[in-house]
Design an enzyme around this catalytic site. Structure first.
Site, PDB file in Angstrom:
ATOM      1  CE  LYS A   1      25.731  37.521  55.758  1.00 44.02           C
ATOM      2  NZ  LYS A   1      26.032  38.949  55.608  1.00 44.02           N
TER       3      LYS A   1
ATOM      4  CG  ASP B   1      29.670  35.595  56.056  1.00 45.52           C
ATOM      5  OD1 ASP B   1      30.108  36.020  57.141  1.00 45.52           O
ATOM      6  OD2 ASP B   1      29.259  36.331  55.140  1.00 45.52           O
TER       7      ASP B   1
HETATM    8  P1  ATP Z   1      29.367  37.810  51.742  1.00 44.12           P
HETATM    9  O1  ATP Z   1      28.301  38.580  52.460  1.00 44.12           O
HETATM   10  O2  ATP Z   1      29.610  36.434  52.306  1.00 44.12           O
HETATM   11  O3  ATP Z   1      30.614  38.568  51.465  1.00 44.12           O
HETATM   12  P2  ATP Z   1      27.888  38.281  49.344  1.00 44.12           P
HETATM   13  O4  ATP Z   1      26.471  37.939  49.664  1.00 44.12           O
HETATM   14  O5  ATP Z   1      28.224  39.735  49.361  1.00 44.12           O
HETATM   15  O6  ATP Z   1      28.828  37.450  50.290  1.00 44.12           O
HETATM   16  P3  ATP Z   1      27.985  36.294  47.291  1.00 44.12           P
HETATM   17  O7  ATP Z   1      26.645  36.298  46.626  1.00 44.12           O
HETATM   18  O8  ATP Z   1      28.275  35.198  48.244  1.00 44.12           O
HETATM   19  O9  ATP Z   1      28.253  37.725  47.941  1.00 44.12           O
HETATM   20  O10 ATP Z   1      29.101  36.336  46.121  1.00 44.12           O
HETATM   21  C1  ATP Z   1      30.426  36.645  46.416  1.00 44.12           C
HETATM   22  C2  ATP Z   1      31.301  36.109  45.300  1.00 44.12           C
HETATM   23  O11 ATP Z   1      31.310  34.682  45.360  1.00 44.12           O
HETATM   24  C3  ATP Z   1      30.833  36.479  43.908  1.00 44.12           C
HETATM   25  O12 ATP Z   1      31.917  37.078  43.244  1.00 44.12           O
HETATM   26  C4  ATP Z   1      30.458  35.182  43.250  1.00 44.12           C
HETATM   27  O13 ATP Z   1      30.840  35.146  41.883  1.00 44.12           O
HETATM   28  C5  ATP Z   1      31.233  34.138  44.044  1.00 44.12           C
HETATM   29  N1  ATP Z   1      30.506  32.842  44.135  1.00 44.12           N
HETATM   30  C6  ATP Z   1      31.028  31.620  43.981  1.00 44.12           C
HETATM   31  N2  ATP Z   1      30.103  30.665  44.152  1.00 44.12           N
HETATM   32  C7  ATP Z   1      28.953  31.283  44.405  1.00 44.12           C
HETATM   33  C8  ATP Z   1      27.630  30.832  44.668  1.00 44.12           C
HETATM   34  N3  ATP Z   1      27.305  29.536  44.693  1.00 44.12           N
HETATM   35  N4  ATP Z   1      26.680  31.757  44.899  1.00 44.12           N
HETATM   36  C9  ATP Z   1      27.010  33.086  44.915  1.00 44.12           C
HETATM   37  N5  ATP Z   1      28.237  33.558  44.673  1.00 44.12           N
HETATM   38  C10 ATP Z   1      29.204  32.674  44.420  1.00 44.12           C
END
Ligand code: ATP
Length: 324
Positions: free
Chosen positions: A32, A171
């Site tokens: 997203k 989210d």
């Molecule tokens: P948000 O915008 O929801 O805060 P983000 O896009 O900034 O998320 P993500 O890629 O979701 O960040 O990763 C956030 C944390 O979640 C990371 O520290 C990652 O190690 C952990 N994590 C656990 N499982 C997953 C997964 N399947 N995919 C991505 N990150 C994951």
């Protein structure tokens, strides 16, 4: 057509959501972006009160779920980033391999809450950049909840899955709303699905360094209630991109810029391009430009690749993704 990589099985590419065998379920997990994200206040429980317009993208992970007869959970993650975008300096995937992964946590939560005594092999093809503000982990968790609900014949409604998802991450409920756009309030879990015209074209850049969501929130200054999201929705519905672009907003961007020079560089680079508008997504570090069509998005992607600012993606709201 997207560039295909050898490690993605043909079944997944030809029919990602179809049941291929009685005990196998495929789920797609879209990324997203937030076209509008206003942090209104900090709450007594430590969360922040938000108003955000989220749209899901063609850029996506894929999850294969095979129900197992015993109670064992298995999790395998494949690096499929070559399929989704042109990586400049991308590092090896750095994700929790087992019980720490959100896919595993979703499976465990579902078992704890329903009492189902089933196992599963969960296989994830990861394309969405990590720690990017694209909610990659949340969408994978939502896909696991949806897919295991089917694979284990649990019969939970989307509303029940949203309630479970909200316990794992703010989210996650958005990805269980069944629509590609929604206004989300509260800490993000109160969803109002929206009908918006699809096919908005975007160019995205993910710098090598990601950003930690808690760190960015710690630096953010809440802005109180702020008008704008209703006007943004109206402009998008009228197809008036220039007006919509003037309403793009993210309270977290100044906070992210205070801790990441990459985000500053991306804002400056996008400022010299002809995108209708540009913004950081969520808590960063991914940055996107809103384009008039996919042709413009591809042209801008070429220029951004040449600047070597990070991995570049061309995608649109809830449709396909192209390698830049
Ligand atoms: P948000 O915008 O929801 O805060 P983000 O896009 O900034 O998320 P993500 O890629 O979701 O960040 O990763 C956030 C944390 O979640 C990371 O520290 C990652 O190690 C952990 N994590 C656990 N499982 C997953 C997964 N399947 N995919 C991505 N990150 C994951």
């Amino acid at each position: 057509m997207p560039v295909l990589s050898k490690d993605v099985p043909q079944e997944e590419l030809s029919s990602p959501t179809a049941d291929r065998w009685s005990d196998v379920v495929w789920e797609t997990a879209p990324a997203k972006v937030n076209l509008f994200l206003n942090v209104e206040s900090r709450r007594a429980d430590g969360y922040h009160e938000l108003e955000t317009l989220m749209v899901s993208l063609g850029l996506r992970d894929t999850l294969r779920i095979q129900s197992l007869p015993g109670e064992e959970l298995e999790f395998v993650c494949h690096d499929a980033r070559g399929v989704a975008g042109l990586a400049t300096g991308a590092r090896p995937l750095d994700l929790p391999p087992g019980p720490g992964n959100l896919v595993w946590k979703a499976a465990q939560l579902l078992r704890d809450q329903t009492g189902v005594q089933r196992g599963a092999r969960l296989e994830l093809w990861k394309r969405i950049p990590v720690a990017a503000g694209l909610a990659g982990g949340s969408t994978d968790a939502a896909a696991a909840l949806r897919g295991l609900n089917r694979a284990w014949n649990l019969g939970l409604s989307l509303a029940e899955l949203r309630e479970l998802g909200a316990r794992l991450g703010s989210d996650i409920p958005f990805f269980l709303a069944g629509r590609p756009a929604a206004i989300c309030r509260g800490r993000g879990e109160l969803i109002t699905p929206l009908d918006l015209p699809l096919g908005l074209a975007l160019v995205l850049v993910k710098p090598t360094e990601g950003l930690s969501t808690p760190q960015v929130f710690r630096h953010c200054r809440p802005e109180g209630r702020r008008p704008g999201v209703a006007q943004l929705v109206a402009d998008l519905r009228r197809g008036c991109l220039a007006a919509a672009a003037s309403q793009l907003h993210n309270t977290l961007q100044p906070a992210a810029e205070s801790v990441s020079v990459d985000v500053v560089r991306l804002r400056e680079a996008f400022g010299k391009l002809s995108a209708a508008g540009h913004l950081m997504s969520g808590s960063g570090s991914c940055y996107f430009g809103l384009c008039r069509n996919l042709g413009e998005a591809r042209r801008l992607a070429g220029r951004l690749v040449a600047r070597r600012l990070g991995s570049v993606f061309v995608t649109s709201v809830a449709s396909g993704v192209r390698a830049a």
